[in-house]
Write an enzyme that holds these catalytic residues in place. Structure first.
Site, short mmCIF file in Angstrom:
data_model
loop_
_atom_site.label_atom_id
_atom_site.label_comp_id
_atom_site.label_asym_id
_atom_site.label_seq_id
_atom_site.Cartn_x
_atom_site.Cartn_y
_atom_site.Cartn_z
N CYS A 2 0.84 -1.20 0.00
CA CYS A 2 0.00 0.00 0.00
C CYS A 2 0.88 1.25 0.00
CB CYS A 2 -0.97 0.05 1.17
SG CYS A 2 -2.14 -1.30 1.26
N ARG A 27 6.13 -0.89 -3.84
CA ARG A 27 5.65 -1.44 -2.58
C ARG A 27 4.69 -2.61 -2.79
NH1 ARG A 27 6.35 2.43 1.69
NH2 ARG A 27 4.60 1.55 2.84
N TRP A 74 -2.98 -2.84 -1.49
CA TRP A 74 -2.70 -4.27 -1.50
C TRP A 74 -3.79 -4.90 -0.65
CZ3 TRP A 74 -1.24 -8.16 2.01
CH2 TRP A 74 -0.66 -9.31 1.46
N ASN A 98 -3.27 2.51 4.99
CA ASN A 98 -2.35 1.38 4.92
C ASN A 98 -2.49 0.57 6.20
OD1 ASN A 98 -1.42 2.57 2.59
ND2 ASN A 98 0.60 3.10 3.39
N GLY A 99 -2.39 -0.74 6.11
CA GLY A 99 -2.40 -1.56 7.31
C GLY A 99 -3.71 -2.27 7.53
N GLU A 479 16.90 -19.71 -0.29
CA GLU A 479 16.71 -18.44 -1.00
C GLU A 479 16.47 -18.68 -2.49
OE1 GLU A 479 16.80 -14.33 -2.14
OE2 GLU A 479 16.08 -15.52 -0.46
N LYS A 483 13.12 -17.45 -4.46
CA LYS A 483 13.15 -16.59 -5.65
C LYS A 483 12.34 -17.22 -6.79
CE LYS A 483 15.18 -13.05 -4.37
NZ LYS A 483 14.45 -13.29 -3.12
N GLU A 486 8.60 -17.07 -6.02
CA GLU A 486 8.11 -15.69 -5.98
C GLU A 486 7.76 -15.17 -7.37
OE1 GLU A 486 9.90 -12.90 -2.53
OE2 GLU A 486 11.41 -13.76 -3.85
N HIS A 502 15.95 -38.35 4.51
CA HIS A 502 15.00 -38.42 5.63
C HIS A 502 13.59 -38.03 5.21
CE1 HIS A 502 18.24 -39.30 8.37
NE2 HIS A 502 18.92 -38.26 7.91
N LYS A 602 6.42 -5.23 -1.66
CA LYS A 602 7.82 -4.99 -1.32
C LYS A 602 8.01 -4.74 0.17
CE LYS A 602 12.14 -4.38 -2.45
NZ LYS A 602 12.91 -5.56 -2.89
#
Length: 607
Positions: A2, A27, A74, A98-99, A479, A483, A486, A502, A602
């Site tokens: 947002c 963002r 968002w 926002n939030g 990571e 990526k 995402e 395992h 973001k």
């Protein structure tokens, strides 16, 4: 996630508001809108999806007015539809948010019982109704906001304007950042300094619980107890120029290629190569008494912290525990005297991490932050600020911020080791030399971009991909998997290579590519043994190693990616490059939105 921008102006604002939203696209968002006050009324345009949809509406149907607010949303409460897009108009009030308002449900029930009608599914509209109701009862806008704020639970940044007060903008923050900008004959409100950069360099950051009343000529800030307060006005230093991709197809690609330079810039702040010393902005005496380090972070920053755990325990022999920020407070962690709580964040505003920081500080821990925004909430609240120097990172999937975090964390591990008496002068000199070699090694890794691009087609058709690594390369496997999922939307998982037998080895078949990170070093043979277990069961392996590693174990692989041979200390920085490039090129092959992948933001400012 947002974004907010508001202007109480002296000239037309809609174009500047739209420009501000463009600066906030990084963002993450799924709808956008602008509202101005004109001829005694509100005039609003909203659109689902990309900002270009809103821009097209404005081109067809312009918005007049010299005061207004704008927002990129968002979605949290309610789907990303035009009806749920901000700004929301409720009577004589228009607002953006926002939030999350955590207690919106009982508040909404109360308002519905009072006869009020809702036009959206959002929690935001609840705030509009509460403020509008207080104004209808005879309160001024300032009095109404002051009455409503204590009723709101959660994390939020708010901006409100009023039909009958076109020169008035009120903002409030609790758990989400908000910045005031000072101009000449006009003033501004924004989610961050970047949003306001073309308008002003003179900014003030609201503290937790602050709210602000903004007019054309004056700004009044109040704390959570409604007492007038002064917040320092600083020069932001953020450039007013829109960041562009240069010759690159996407911001992510550009930011991958910036890593040799930004890692070098970051290391310059922490290394003294001429005398072979690490130099953090804290005396060794303050580090010498640290008995335990707790690392707290989310996502990519968490994986950087996992690498740091290896380094700190190996060099400084200080025990390290690591927590996902969203879980840290809720397990009621033991906070011992002499503990250092280390928080890692790109934005410095990540809601989970910021809340965990405050929890640790209240528990008596010394707080350090590794952050890319030195004016962020985390940076301002820390005892020790360790900034990265990655520059603005626009791509939602973090790349250069990650490697800069690793550079800072390696320097911290060495400095802590020296302070604890665990590092000789010669050992410190070697660490400094190896870290100073990292930018050139990153450049060497980038030289294999074209080869990685060609092999991306081998991965793009997969439904599932596994990444394997051992030691500090295990976090790199995590990571790499993050990526890939995402930005390409392929399901991917990272595993410690020794854990395959395992359970996860049951997943192996010819349709599941396995990416193995195996630089030459003390764990190379163990990793190769695990890789061969995969190959024996028909697994298609992509081996990422240096020339010696490829020569020893590259046979029977689906593909190999050759990296420069580097000291194990800097291998995590260097091996970040191929996993980033592989994810990038697979996403390009699949045609996904590389820089703004679906559902992601973001800066995650809600829990």
């Amino acid at each position: 996630m947002c974004g907010i921008i508001g202007i109480v102006g002296r000239d037309e604002v809609s174009g500047r508001l739209l420009d501000g939203l463009r600066r906030l696209e990084y963002r993450g968002y799924d709808s956008a809108g602008i509202c101005t006050i004109h001829d005694g009324g509100f005039d609003r345009r909203r659109a689902e999806g990309k900002l270009s949809n809103l821009a097209a509406k404005l081109a067809h149907d312009p918005l007049p007015g010299i005061s207004g607010i704008a927002h990129t949303r968002w979605a949290t409460h309610g789907a990303p539809t035009e009806d749920n897009a901000h700004p929301h108009i409720v009577g004589d009030v228009v607002l953006v948010h926002n939030g999350i308002i955590e207690n919106f449900k009982p508040l909404r029930d109360e308002l519905i019982a009072d006869g009020r009608r809702f036009l959206s599914q959002t929690d935001t509209e609840v705030v509009g109704h509460l403020v509008a109701r207080e104004i209808e009862r005879g309160l001024s806008p300032q009095e109404a906001v002051a009455a409503v704020l204590p009723r709101l639970h959660g994390a939020f940044a708010l901006a409100l304007m009023f039909r009958n007060h076109p020169d008035l903008l009120i903002g409030a923050r609790l758990g989400a950042p908000l910045t005031v900008g000072y101009g000449e004959g006009e003033n501004y409100l924004g989610s961050d300094a970047l949003a306001l950069a073309p308008l002003t360099q003179r900014i003030a950051y609201l503290d937790e619980g602050d709210w602000v009343v903004i007019g054309r000529e004056q700004v009044e800030i109040f704390d959570r107890d409604n007492r007038p307060v002064e917040r320092p006005v600083t020069i932001s230093g953020v450039t007013g120029a829109l960041i562009d991709k240069g010759n690159h197809r996407h911001f992510m690609q550009k930011e991958i290629y910036e890593q040799p330079v930004v890692v070098a810039q970051t290391l310059q702040s922490y290394l003294r190569p001429l005398d072979g010393k690490v130099a953090l902005p804290i005396p060794d005496s303050d580090l010498a008494d640290i008995r335990r380090v707790t690392i707290v972070a989310c996502g990519t920053s968490f994986y950087a912290g996992m690498v740091a755990q290896y380094w700190i325990e190996r060099f400084a022999r200080v025990p390290v525990e690591i927590d996902v920020a969203s879980e840290y407070r809720y397990r009621d962690p033991v906070m011992e005297e002499g503990g250092l709580a280390l928080f890692i964040s790109q934005s410095g505003e990540t809601a989970d991490t910021l809340a965990a920081l405050r929890h640790a500080k209240a528990g008596g821990q010394k707080v350090a932050v590794v952050v890319n925004v030195p004016t962020s909430s985390m940076a301002r609240e820390a005892d020790l600020l360790l900034p990265t120097h990655a520059g603005p990172e626009i791509g939602v999937a973090s790349t250069k911020a990650f490697t800069c975090q690793l550079a800072v964390l390696a320097a911290l591990a060495a400095n802590l080791a020296r302070a604890k008496g665990r590092l000789s002068e010669e050992e410190e000199r070697r660490i400094v030399r190896h870290l100073a070699e990292a930018p050139a090694a990153l450049n060497g890794a980038l030289a294999y971009d074209e080869m990685i691009e060609k092999m991306a087609h081998m991965i793009a058709g997969a439904r599932d991909v596994l990444y394997l690594g051992r030691g500090p390369d295990y976090p790199l496997a995590l990571e790499g998997a993050l990526k890939l999922k995402e930005i390409s939307y392929i399901h991917a998982e990272g595993y410690a290579a020794g854990e395959m037998k395992h359970g996860p080895i049951a997943l192996i078949d010819e349709a599941v590519p396995v990416i193995v990170l195996a630089p030459s070093g003390p764990l190379f043979e163990k990793t190769v043994s695990n890789m061969q277990e995969v190959q024996a069961r028909g697994g298609r392996v992509v081996l990422i190693s240096d020339y010696d590693g490829i020569a020893q174990a590259g046979d029977n692989c689906l593909a190999t990616i050759t990296m420069p041979k580097v000291h194990p200390l800097i291998a995590p920085l260097v091996y970040a490059i191929p996993v980033q490039l592989l994810a990038y090129h697979v996403a390009v092959v699949k045609g996904t939105d590389v820089d703004q992948p679906r559902n992601l933001a973001k800066s995650v400012t809600v829990e």
